[in-house]
Design a protein around this motif. Structure first.
Motif, PDB file in Angstrom:
ATOM      1  N   LEU A   1       0.721  -1.002   0.009  1.00 27.93           N
ATOM      2  CA  LEU A   1      -0.223   0.025  -0.047  1.00 27.93           C
ATOM      3  C   LEU A   1       0.839   1.319  -0.137  1.00 27.93           C
ATOM      4  O   LEU A   1       0.554   2.177  -0.765  1.00 27.93           O
ATOM      5  CB  LEU A   1      -0.987  -0.058   1.276  1.00 27.93           C
ATOM      6  N   ARG A   2       1.810   1.272   0.781  1.00 29.37           N
ATOM      7  CA  ARG A   2       2.764   2.557   0.674  1.00 29.37           C
ATOM      8  C   ARG A   2       3.639   2.548  -0.416  1.00 29.37           C
ATOM      9  O   ARG A   2       3.759   3.641  -0.994  1.00 29.37           O
ATOM     10  CB  ARG A   2       3.854   2.275   1.843  1.00 29.37           C
ATOM     11  N   ASP A   3       3.879   1.569  -1.186  1.00 36.16           N
ATOM     12  CA  ASP A   3       4.562   1.646  -2.443  1.00 36.16           C
ATOM     13  C   ASP A   3       3.419   2.093  -3.455  1.00 36.16           C
ATOM     14  O   ASP A   3       3.784   3.213  -4.393  1.00 36.16           O
ATOM     15  CB  ASP A   3       4.810   0.357  -3.002  1.00 36.16           C
ATOM     16  N   TRP A   4       2.311   1.882  -3.310  1.00 37.18           N
ATOM     17  CA  TRP A   4       0.964   2.414  -4.374  1.00 37.18           C
ATOM     18  C   TRP A   4       1.113   4.025  -4.000  1.00 37.18           C
ATOM     19  O   TRP A   4       1.139   4.811  -4.890  1.00 37.18           O
ATOM     20  CB  TRP A   4      -0.074   1.665  -3.984  1.00 37.18           C
ATOM     21  N   LEU A   5       1.184   4.296  -2.776  1.00 42.17           N
ATOM     22  CA  LEU A   5       0.862   5.698  -2.280  1.00 42.17           C
ATOM     23  C   LEU A   5       2.096   6.437  -3.061  1.00 42.17           C
ATOM     24  O   LEU A   5       1.923   7.569  -3.429  1.00 42.17           O
ATOM     25  CB  LEU A   5       0.896   5.792  -0.871  1.00 42.17           C
ATOM     26  N   ALA A   6       3.330   6.107  -2.773  1.00 45.59           N
ATOM     27  CA  ALA A   6       4.482   6.630  -3.345  1.00 45.59           C
ATOM     28  C   ALA A   6       4.323   6.796  -4.825  1.00 45.59           C
ATOM     29  O   ALA A   6       4.506   7.876  -5.288  1.00 45.59           O
ATOM     30  CB  ALA A   6       5.582   5.961  -2.862  1.00 45.59           C
ATOM     31  N   ARG A   7       3.888   6.026  -5.473  1.00 42.37           N
ATOM     32  CA  ARG A   7       3.762   5.951  -7.144  1.00 42.37           C
ATOM     33  C   ARG A   7       2.845   7.130  -7.530  1.00 42.37           C
ATOM     34  O   ARG A   7       2.962   7.636  -8.354  1.00 42.37           O
ATOM     35  CB  ARG A   7       3.564   4.657  -7.716  1.00 42.37           C
ATOM     36  N   GLN A   8       1.588   7.252  -6.353  1.00 40.83           N
ATOM     37  CA  GLN A   8       0.686   8.301  -6.754  1.00 40.83           C
ATOM     38  C   GLN A   8       1.025   9.694  -6.249  1.00 40.83           C
ATOM     39  O   GLN A   8       0.417  10.533  -6.529  1.00 40.83           O
ATOM     40  CB  GLN A   8      -0.699   7.881  -5.908  1.00 40.83           C
ATOM     41  N   GLY A   9       2.372   9.722  -5.670  1.00 41.35           N
ATOM     42  CA  GLY A   9       2.829  11.002  -5.056  1.00 41.35           C
ATOM     43  C   GLY A   9       1.873  11.515  -3.816  1.00 41.35           C
ATOM     44  O   GLY A   9       1.707  12.509  -3.425  1.00 41.35           O
ATOM     45  N   ILE A  10       1.378  10.388  -3.144  1.00 39.91           N
ATOM     46  CA  ILE A  10       0.506  10.704  -1.884  1.00 39.91           C
ATOM     47  C   ILE A  10       1.284  10.555  -0.524  1.00 39.91           C
ATOM     48  O   ILE A  10       1.999   9.454  -0.448  1.00 39.91           O
ATOM     49  CB  ILE A  10      -0.617   9.776  -2.066  1.00 39.91           C
ATOM     50  N   GLY A  11       1.388  11.501   0.203  1.00 41.30           N
ATOM     51  CA  GLY A  11       2.069  11.383   1.368  1.00 41.30           C
ATOM     52  C   GLY A  11       1.209  10.919   2.627  1.00 41.30           C
ATOM     53  O   GLY A  11      -0.012  10.653   2.378  1.00 41.30           O
ATOM     54  N   TRP A  12       1.620  10.166   3.677  1.00 36.06           N
ATOM     55  CA  TRP A  12       1.183   9.982   4.878  1.00 36.06           C
ATOM     56  C   TRP A  12       2.042  10.334   6.032  1.00 36.06           C
ATOM     57  O   TRP A  12       2.747  10.558   6.107  1.00 36.06           O
ATOM     58  CB  TRP A  12       0.839   8.358   4.670  1.00 36.06           C
ATOM     59  N   VAL A  13       1.496  10.100   7.176  1.00 40.65           N
ATOM     60  CA  VAL A  13       1.916  10.379   8.694  1.00 40.65           C
ATOM     61  C   VAL A  13       2.150   9.050   9.258  1.00 40.65           C
ATOM     62  O   VAL A  13       1.583   7.976   9.290  1.00 40.65           O
ATOM     63  CB  VAL A  13       0.875  11.093   9.485  1.00 40.65           C
ATOM     64  N   ASP A  14       3.515   8.801   9.846  1.00 41.55           N
ATOM     65  CA  ASP A  14       4.026   7.762  10.409  1.00 41.55           C
ATOM     66  C   ASP A  14       4.122   8.189  11.980  1.00 41.55           C
ATOM     67  O   ASP A  14       4.756   9.122  12.383  1.00 41.55           O
ATOM     68  CB  ASP A  14       5.506   7.436   9.851  1.00 41.55           C
ATOM     69  N   ASP A  15       3.103   7.383  12.567  1.00 44.21           N
ATOM     70  CA  ASP A  15       2.793   7.614  14.021  1.00 44.21           C
ATOM     71  C   ASP A  15       4.163   6.919  14.578  1.00 44.21           C
ATOM     72  O   ASP A  15       4.459   5.856  14.486  1.00 44.21           O
ATOM     73  CB  ASP A  15       1.516   6.641  14.503  1.00 44.21           C
ATOM     74  N   PRO A  16       4.858   7.866  15.822  1.00 42.48           N
ATOM     75  CA  PRO A  16       5.953   7.172  16.057  1.00 42.48           C
ATOM     76  C   PRO A  16       5.879   5.867  17.121  1.00 42.48           C
ATOM     77  O   PRO A  16       6.657   5.465  17.457  1.00 42.48           O
ATOM     78  CB  PRO A  16       6.777   8.501  17.115  1.00 42.48           C
ATOM     79  N   SER A  17       4.583   6.059  17.509  1.00 46.51           N
ATOM     80  CA  SER A  17       4.391   4.846  18.614  1.00 46.51           C
ATOM     81  C   SER A  17       4.436   3.472  17.870  1.00 46.51           C
ATOM     82  O   SER A  17       4.510   2.463  18.565  1.00 46.51           O
ATOM     83  CB  SER A  17       2.953   4.949  19.194  1.00 46.51           C
ATOM     84  N   ASN A  18       4.476   3.500  16.484  1.00 42.68           N
ATOM     85  CA  ASN A  18       4.653   2.273  15.593  1.00 42.68           C
ATOM     86  C   ASN A  18       5.867   1.529  15.855  1.00 42.68           C
ATOM     87  O   ASN A  18       6.035   0.575  15.633  1.00 42.68           O
ATOM     88  CB  ASN A  18       4.308   2.532  14.126  1.00 42.68           C
ATOM     89  N   ASP A  19       6.827   2.260  16.778  1.00 45.58           N
ATOM     90  CA  ASP A  19       8.417   1.812  16.843  1.00 45.58           C
ATOM     91  C   ASP A  19       8.447   1.795  18.324  1.00 45.58           C
ATOM     92  O   ASP A  19       9.561   1.231  19.014  1.00 45.58           O
ATOM     93  CB  ASP A  19       9.424   2.750  16.265  1.00 45.58           C
ATOM     94  N   ASN A  20       7.431   1.885  19.373  1.00 47.13           N
ATOM     95  CA  ASN A  20       7.702   1.933  20.640  1.00 47.13           C
ATOM     96  C   ASN A  20       7.310   0.374  20.769  1.00 47.13           C
ATOM     97  O   ASN A  20       6.293  -0.223  21.126  1.00 47.13           O
ATOM     98  CB  ASN A  20       6.303   2.811  21.193  1.00 47.13           C
TER      99      ASN A  20
END
Length: 424
Positions: free
Chosen positions: A171-190
């Motif tokens: 899904l992130r690869d698809w977003l990148a190809r579309q030029g669409i950004g997103w937010v990475d929640d820092p809690s995902n690494d906690n």
């Protein structure tokens, strides 16, 4: 490749949500929900699609991120709402579980407020794998290890997961190809959070999420077989006066897992709780029923006799149920079991338990009820004055059971039991 992903997701949206005209999206701003938002916006074709972001207030930037999510939704022509969670002291013990439950609750309330028929969630193939490992670590059985349902009903709302066949990176690869950004929640690494630990464990093991998803689907197939057998075993179940009776001999002859499933569903049918009782309590109750003994569990009384396993509401549990005042239309629901409609309601009227003390005014034996079963029925009260209950009063045994403008109705019937046996 991007067109293939879009085609796959749109096919899932057609299958799951194609019949709905008003749909909500839970949009956090993260990669998974961002992909879902953009794909659903392109797919909608005249449907009303709205988005909502839950601000849990757990990080200083959470409100700004929710507002940015709103900007993104509006650029796609979607209405957006921010839902704020007000935490209580009791939520600190298990913060992540409390936040998850609050999220569903807030989204369900929002969806009902806007007359939405279903809400889309952005869970992925990776979420399936992580959930499988989390439940495995807790010793879950067939139900817990089964695949994350793509269609689920909870909190009075339909929840749909159209991305469970898509990988998170895909899904992130698809977003990148579309030029669409997103937010990475820092809690995902906690690593203080269990899901993050499971995510890192999956990376260390090097096992593809598809493998766990396949195991989960296989277990889901086994679960469905167990559900079908449980439904057949419950054939002939009877409902009367808000109580439930299961045919006893088929129940006792069934394998232990089928008996457990039937009892869990029957208790949920009676008490309206979303989650089942603990396994050890269920096992104790099954032992008692097998020996022909009465037992109380989860606000219900289980009474085996020659033909039936009868479940009635425990009078003490009914007495604890909050009173339900009539609304402006003269309607109320009480204890998750009964509703009432009053054509000409008076101020101060409310629905609460009939109780033992009031039974002298009623012919409950002629109604085929036991003492405790009758006491757990609803009654319409105005202060301490008893107005009506769904059984005949002694002073008018040949007349109507209640004033003609008062109508009681049980909220659950036999089909609800079947639904609970099939619920995840």
């Amino acid at each position: 490749m991007s067109d293939l992903l879009r085609a796959r997701v749109e096919a899932e949206l057609d299958r799951l949500a194609g019949d709905f005209g008003r749909i909500g999206i839970a949009f956090s701003g993260g990669g998974d929900s961002a992909a879902l938002l953009h794909l659903a916006a392109r797919w909608r074709q005249g449907r009303v699609v709205m988005a909502a972001t839950v601000d849990h207030g757990l990080r200083p930037d959470s409100l700004a991120e929710a507002e940015a999510a709103g900007d993104t939704a509006r650029t796609l022509g979607l209405s957006h709402s921010i839902l704020h969670w007000q935490r209580g002291p009791e939520d600190r013990a298990n913060l992540m579980a409390a936040a998850r439950d609050a999220r569903l609750r807030l989204l369900a309330d929002w969806a009902r407020e806007h007359a939405l028929e279903a809400v889309l969630l952005g869970h992925t193939l990776d979420d399936q794998a992580e959930t499988f490992l989390m439940r495995l670590a807790r010793g879950a059985g067939v139900d817990g290890l089964s695949a994350m349902a793509d269609h689920r009903e909870s909190e009075g709302m339909v929840w749909l997961r159209p991305l469970t066949g898509c990988g998170r990176q895909e899904l992130r690869d698809w977003l990148a190809r579309q030029g669409i950004g997103w937010v990475d929640d820092p809690s995902n690494d906690n690593t203080a959070f269990e899901r993050v630990r499971m995510r890192k464990a999956l990376e260390m093991l090097g096992i593809a999420p598809e493998s766990f998803a396949t195991s989960a689907r296989n277990l889901a197939s086994a679960r469905q077989a167990l559900q079908e057998i449980a439904v057949r075993t419950a054939a002939g179940a009877e409902v009367a006066s808000g109580s439930l009776a299961l045919p006893l001999q088929p129940f006792l002859a069934a394998p232990s897992e089928i008996r457990r499933r039937l009892l869990v569903a029957a208790l949920r049918w009676m008490n309206g709780q979303e989650y089942p009782a603990r396994r050890d309590k269920i096992a104790h109750a099954l032992d008692a029923v097998g020996m022909g003994r009465k037992v109380t569990l989860e606000g219900s009384i289980l009474m085996p006799d020659a033909q039936w396993l009868r479940l009635i509401r425990e009078p003490a549990a009914a007495a604890r149920a909050p009173a339900a005042p009539l609304d402006a239309q003269g309607r109320a629901e009480w204890d998750g079991r009964w509703s009432v409609e009053v054509a000409a309601p008076d101020a101060g009227q409310e629905l609460r338990a009939l109780g033992h003390d009031a039974l002298n005014a009623f012919d409950w034996r002629a109604a085929g009820l036991g003492f405790d079963e009758a006491a757990s029925l609803p009654a319409l009260w105005q202060g301490q004055r008893l107005i009506a209950a769904p059984i005949a009063q002694k002073e008018r045994p040949s007349g109507p059971p209640n004033p003609p403008d008062v109508h009681f109705r049980p909220l659950r019937g036999p089909l609800h039991l079947r639904g609970l046996l099939f619920s995840h």
